[in-house]
Design a protein around this motif. Structure first.
Motif, PDB file in Angstrom:
ATOM      1  N   ARG A  12       0.833  -1.199   0.000  1.00 38.70           N
ATOM      2  CA  ARG A  12       0.000   0.000   0.000  1.00 38.70           C
ATOM      3  C   ARG A  12       0.878   1.264   0.000  1.00 38.70           C
ATOM      4  N   LYS A  13       0.493   2.251  -0.783  1.00 37.83           N
ATOM      5  CA  LYS A  13       1.135   3.563  -0.924  1.00 37.83           C
ATOM      6  C   LYS A  13       2.428   3.535  -1.736  1.00 37.83           C
ATOM      7  N   THR A  15       4.514   3.183  -5.365  1.00 34.79           N
ATOM      8  CA  THR A  15       4.243   3.508  -6.762  1.00 34.79           C
ATOM      9  C   THR A  15       5.055   2.566  -7.644  1.00 34.79           C
ATOM     10  N   ALA A  24      -0.286   4.064  -8.339  1.00 33.62           N
ATOM     11  CA  ALA A  24      -0.101   4.029  -6.893  1.00 33.62           C
ATOM     12  C   ALA A  24      -0.906   2.854  -6.373  1.00 33.62           C
ATOM     13  N   CYS A  25      -0.300   2.046  -5.521  1.00 31.74           N
ATOM     14  CA  CYS A  25      -0.989   0.897  -4.944  1.00 31.74           C
ATOM     15  C   CYS A  25      -1.867   1.373  -3.787  1.00 31.74           C
ATOM     16  N   LEU A  26      -3.166   1.079  -3.843  1.00 30.92           N
ATOM     17  CA  LEU A  26      -4.098   1.428  -2.786  1.00 30.92           C
ATOM     18  C   LEU A  26      -4.273   0.286  -1.804  1.00 30.92           C
ATOM     19  N   ASP A  27      -4.108  -0.947  -2.300  1.00 30.55           N
ATOM     20  CA  ASP A  27      -4.237  -2.126  -1.443  1.00 30.55           C
ATOM     21  C   ASP A  27      -3.647  -3.320  -2.176  1.00 30.55           C
ATOM     22  N   VAL A 129      -0.372  15.717  -3.814  1.00 30.24           N
ATOM     23  CA  VAL A 129      -0.250  14.839  -2.657  1.00 30.24           C
ATOM     24  C   VAL A 129      -0.571  15.694  -1.442  1.00 30.24           C
ATOM     25  N   GLU A 183      -7.755  11.868   3.826  1.00 25.43           N
ATOM     26  CA  GLU A 183      -8.105  10.584   3.214  1.00 25.43           C
ATOM     27  C   GLU A 183      -9.592  10.284   3.359  1.00 25.43           C
TER      28      GLU A 183
END
Length: 191
Positions: A12-13, A15, A24-27, A129, A183
């Motif tokens: 997670r988080k 790139t 970007a990886c969210l999960d 960001v 968020e």
């Protein structure tokens, strides 16, 4: 030579770059098979950093991705007009202008002078960001009487200086400064 990332190591988080597009990886979710000979799969929920699209896709654990040419540039928000949203680069004091699609709904949390970062991909700005929390003034708050529990949670609606409406505890009054999670866009405390 570019650094290669294995799909199983993407968390997670982080790139990564796939088909010349930064994500970007969210999960991430790893599925290990119970049968012999089965392959370990990694299911990634990811956001395309160029257009904001969010989707899920499965990869083999050994699939490789390049590390994107992403740079984070510290900026301060200046203002928005018909041309877009204007930011001041804190390193070289250049003004950068982003269109509404690139900034997205981040304007709901930005006031003049707010410090944040821009994603720069191959030298051009592609997104913002936000910090984890922002502090904003309450412009309007509903009146909430003592013992008012019609909403079931002891909260009321409040409009912040940016126009964003959130639920706040009954004790929050107009003119107070509150802390909001960028968020979840929820009240997290007084500032």
């Amino acid at each position: 030579m570019a650094v290669l990332l294995d799909a199983i190591n993407i968390k997670r988080k982080m790139t990564f770059e796939m088909d010349d597009v930064p994500y970007a990886c969210l999960d991430s979710d790893i599925s290990t098979p119970t049968a012999r000979g089965g392959q370990t799969l990694v299911r990634l929920k990811m956001r395309n950093l160029l257009n904001g699209a969010v989707f899920e896709k499965s990869f083999k654990a050994g699939d490789k991705f390049k590390e994107p040419d992403l740079e984070y540039v510290p900026v301060s928000y200046l203002y928005s007009d018909g041309d877009g949203s204007h930011f001041l680069n804190q390193d070289n004091f250049e003004t950068l202008t982003l269109n509404a699609e690139t900034v997205g709904d981040a304007l709901d949390l930005l006031i003049e002078g707010a410090l944040l970062q821009l994603y720069m991909y191959n030298g051009g700005p592609i997104g913002v960001v936000l910090p984890v929390f922002v502090e904003l003034n309450v412009e309007y708050a509903e009146t909430g009487g003592k013992g008012d529990s019609s909403s079931g949670s002891g909260t009321k609606m409040a409009r912040l200086e940016t126009g964003l409406e959130i639920r706040v505890p009954l004790f929050i009054k107009e003119g107070e400064r509150v802390r909001v999670s960028t968020e979840t866009r929820e009240f997290t405390g007084r500032a």
